[in-house]
Design a protein around this motif. Structure first.
Motif, PDB file in Angstrom:
ATOM      1  N   GLU A  13      81.000  35.963   3.629  1.00 18.56           N
ATOM      2  CA  GLU A  13      79.588  35.841   4.002  1.00 18.56           C
ATOM      3  C   GLU A  13      79.039  34.439   3.761  1.00 18.56           C
ATOM      4  N   GLU A  14      79.696  33.646   2.942  1.00 23.42           N
ATOM      5  CA  GLU A  14      79.161  32.327   2.601  1.00 23.42           C
ATOM      6  C   GLU A  14      78.880  31.462   3.827  1.00 23.42           C
ATOM      7  N   PRO A  15      79.798  31.364   4.812  1.00 26.19           N
ATOM      8  CA  PRO A  15      79.454  30.568   5.998  1.00 26.19           C
ATOM      9  C   PRO A  15      78.297  31.168   6.807  1.00 26.19           C
ATOM     10  N   VAL A  16      78.193  32.487   6.795  1.00 23.48           N
ATOM     11  CA  VAL A  16      77.098  33.145   7.507  1.00 23.48           C
ATOM     12  C   VAL A  16      75.774  32.813   6.817  1.00 23.48           C
ATOM     13  N   ILE A  17      75.785  32.833   5.494  1.00 25.61           N
ATOM     14  CA  ILE A  17      74.584  32.476   4.728  1.00 25.61           C
ATOM     15  C   ILE A  17      74.172  31.039   5.050  1.00 25.61           C
ATOM     16  N   GLU A  18      75.155  30.158   5.108  1.00 21.95           N
ATOM     17  CA  GLU A  18      74.862  28.757   5.425  1.00 21.95           C
ATOM     18  C   GLU A  18      74.244  28.640   6.817  1.00 21.95           C
ATOM     19  N   ALA A  19      74.764  29.416   7.772  1.00 18.89           N
ATOM     20  CA  ALA A  19      74.224  29.399   9.131  1.00 18.89           C
ATOM     21  C   ALA A  19      72.779  29.918   9.147  1.00 18.89           C
ATOM     22  N   ILE A  20      72.531  30.959   8.369  1.00 16.08           N
ATOM     23  CA  ILE A  20      71.172  31.512   8.299  1.00 16.08           C
ATOM     24  C   ILE A  20      70.224  30.470   7.714  1.00 16.08           C
ATOM     25  N   ARG A  37      69.906  29.555  -4.274  1.00 18.04           N
ATOM     26  CA  ARG A  37      70.429  28.281  -4.766  1.00 18.04           C
ATOM     27  C   ARG A  37      71.901  28.077  -4.447  1.00 18.04           C
ATOM     28  N   ASP A  38      72.666  29.139  -4.482  1.00 16.90           N
ATOM     29  CA  ASP A  38      74.114  29.042  -4.280  1.00 16.90           C
ATOM     30  C   ASP A  38      74.520  30.131  -3.285  1.00 16.90           C
ATOM     31  N   ASN A  39      75.164  29.724  -2.201  1.00 15.35           N
ATOM     32  CA  ASN A  39      75.549  30.701  -1.177  1.00 15.35           C
ATOM     33  C   ASN A  39      76.437  31.810  -1.736  1.00 15.35           C
ATOM     34  N   ARG A  40      77.167  31.530  -2.804  1.00 14.97           N
ATOM     35  CA  ARG A  40      78.055  32.538  -3.386  1.00 14.97           C
ATOM     36  C   ARG A  40      77.273  33.611  -4.138  1.00 14.97           C
ATOM     37  N   SER A  41      76.024  33.357  -4.475  1.00 15.93           N
ATOM     38  CA  SER A  41      75.240  34.327  -5.245  1.00 15.93           C
ATOM     39  C   SER A  41      74.290  35.133  -4.355  1.00 15.93           C
ATOM     40  N   ARG A  44      74.699  38.039  -3.045  1.00 15.98           N
ATOM     41  CA  ARG A  44      74.661  39.474  -3.315  1.00 15.98           C
ATOM     42  C   ARG A  44      73.617  39.839  -4.373  1.00 15.98           C
ATOM     43  N   PRO A  45      73.601  39.204  -5.563  1.00 17.35           N
ATOM     44  CA  PRO A  45      72.544  39.568  -6.520  1.00 17.35           C
ATOM     45  C   PRO A  45      71.139  39.196  -6.024  1.00 17.35           C
ATOM     46  N   TRP A  46      71.051  38.121  -5.259  1.00 17.27           N
ATOM     47  CA  TRP A  46      69.767  37.709  -4.701  1.00 17.27           C
ATOM     48  C   TRP A  46      69.245  38.778  -3.737  1.00 17.27           C
ATOM     49  N   LEU A  47      70.118  39.234  -2.838  1.00 16.45           N
ATOM     50  CA  LEU A  47      69.733  40.269  -1.874  1.00 16.45           C
ATOM     51  C   LEU A  47      69.436  41.582  -2.585  1.00 16.45           C
ATOM     52  N   TYR A  48      70.214  41.910  -3.606  1.00 19.16           N
ATOM     53  CA  TYR A  48      69.972  43.124  -4.378  1.00 19.16           C
ATOM     54  C   TYR A  48      68.573  43.081  -4.996  1.00 19.16           C
ATOM     55  N   ARG A  49      68.200  41.958  -5.597  1.00 16.11           N
ATOM     56  CA  ARG A  49      66.874  41.835  -6.211  1.00 16.11           C
ATOM     57  C   ARG A  49      65.770  41.984  -5.167  1.00 16.11           C
ATOM     58  N   LEU A  50      65.958  41.360  -4.001  1.00 18.34           N
ATOM     59  CA  LEU A  50      64.952  41.508  -2.937  1.00 18.34           C
ATOM     60  C   LEU A  50      64.790  42.978  -2.547  1.00 18.34           C
ATOM     61  N   ALA A  51      65.915  43.656  -2.332  1.00 14.78           N
ATOM     62  CA  ALA A  51      65.878  45.060  -1.906  1.00 14.78           C
ATOM     63  C   ALA A  51      65.289  45.942  -2.997  1.00 14.78           C
ATOM     64  N   ARG A  52      65.728  45.748  -4.221  1.00 15.66           N
ATOM     65  CA  ARG A  52      65.242  46.571  -5.321  1.00 15.66           C
ATOM     66  C   ARG A  52      63.747  46.352  -5.545  1.00 15.66           C
ATOM     67  N   ASN A  53      63.318  45.107  -5.569  1.00 15.72           N
ATOM     68  CA  ASN A  53      61.893  44.820  -5.786  1.00 15.72           C
ATOM     69  C   ASN A  53      61.025  45.389  -4.665  1.00 15.72           C
ATOM     70  N   ALA A  54      61.492  45.283  -3.426  1.00 13.67           N
ATOM     71  CA  ALA A  54      60.738  45.847  -2.298  1.00 13.67           C
ATOM     72  C   ALA A  54      60.639  47.368  -2.436  1.00 13.67           C
ATOM     73  N   ALA A  55      61.733  48.005  -2.871  1.00 13.52           N
ATOM     74  CA  ALA A  55      61.722  49.458  -3.048  1.00 13.52           C
ATOM     75  C   ALA A  55      60.795  49.865  -4.196  1.00 13.52           C
ATOM     76  N   VAL A  56      60.821  49.115  -5.285  1.00 18.46           N
ATOM     77  CA  VAL A  56      59.924  49.410  -6.412  1.00 18.46           C
ATOM     78  C   VAL A  56      58.472  49.267  -5.973  1.00 18.46           C
ATOM     79  N   ASP A  57      58.168  48.186  -5.248  1.00 21.30           N
ATOM     80  CA  ASP A  57      56.802  47.997  -4.744  1.00 21.30           C
ATOM     81  C   ASP A  57      56.390  49.153  -3.829  1.00 21.30           C
TER      82      ASP A  57
END
Length: 195
Positions: free
Chosen positions: A12-19, A71-75, A77-90
């Motif tokens: 996914e890292e190259p895809v993240i970079e493209a995004i 900050r780092d394309n390799r991270s 997964r935890p970044w996306l998890y936090r976005l999803a979890r926080n949106a669900a909590v809200d």
């Protein structure tokens, strides 16, 4: 839902970079690959399928808008998890607030009606009215939220179908369908309890 292998995440890292560079096709591919995972996170937090579509759309909009914060394309997964979890909590908090508002409105309206009826009735009739009120409130509260919210907005607050649709983000036809189902469920629930 099987966990993807580590190589899948690294791919996914190259895809993240493209995004990050504004590539919408890369973004669509990323959504296609990871939407099921995001939806699983949301469902895990909410425990309710009714809101998963809306919340996942909010998550993907946030990903597109906030990808620069990663900050780092390799991270990713935890970044996306936090976005999803926080949106669900809200979303869960918003659902709870709406449910509490609806219940408060039902209580207030029922109390007002009971007080008006009690002013002109005998003590035995007052007891019967209060018992009916409790039965109706209990039946309304037992309705699934998907039906309870529009029912209370319509029959307690007096909102129009259009107003309910606007606040709930639904077409008028969907509001009407939910109200019909709510009434049917209430009739079935109350048929043996109230004469």
């Amino acid at each position: 839902m099987a966990m993807p292998f580590a190589e899948d995440f690294e791919a996914e890292e190259p895809v993240i970079e493209a995004i990050r560079g504004g590539d919408r096709y890369g973004f669509e591919e990323f959504v296609r690959r990871r939407n099921r995972w995001v939806r699983g996170v949301i469902f895990g937090v909410l425990g309710n399928r009714d809101c998963v579509d809306d919340v996942s759309q909010q998550v993907w909009t946030a990903v597109w808008q906030r990808i620069g914060e990663l900050r780092d394309n390799r991270s990713w997964r935890p970044w996306l998890y936090r976005l999803a979890r926080n949106a669900a909590v809200d979303a869960g908090r918003a659902i709870t607030r709406r449910r509490n508002d609806v219940q408060r409105d039902v209580q207030r309206s029922a109390t007002e009606r009971t007080a008006r009826a009690a002013a002109t009735t005998t003590p035995d009739a007052k007891v019967a009215i209060e018992e009916q009120r409790r039965e109706v409130l209990s039946a309304i509260q037992a309705l699934p939220a998907i039906y309870r919210e529009p029912f209370v907005l319509r029959h307690v607050n007096g909102w129009s179908y259009r107003e309910i649709g606007e606040v709930m983000g639904l077409p008028v036809d969907s509001v009407e369908t939910r109200l019909v189902r709510a009434r049917r469920l209430l009739r079935e629930s109350l048929k043996d309890r109230i004469a």
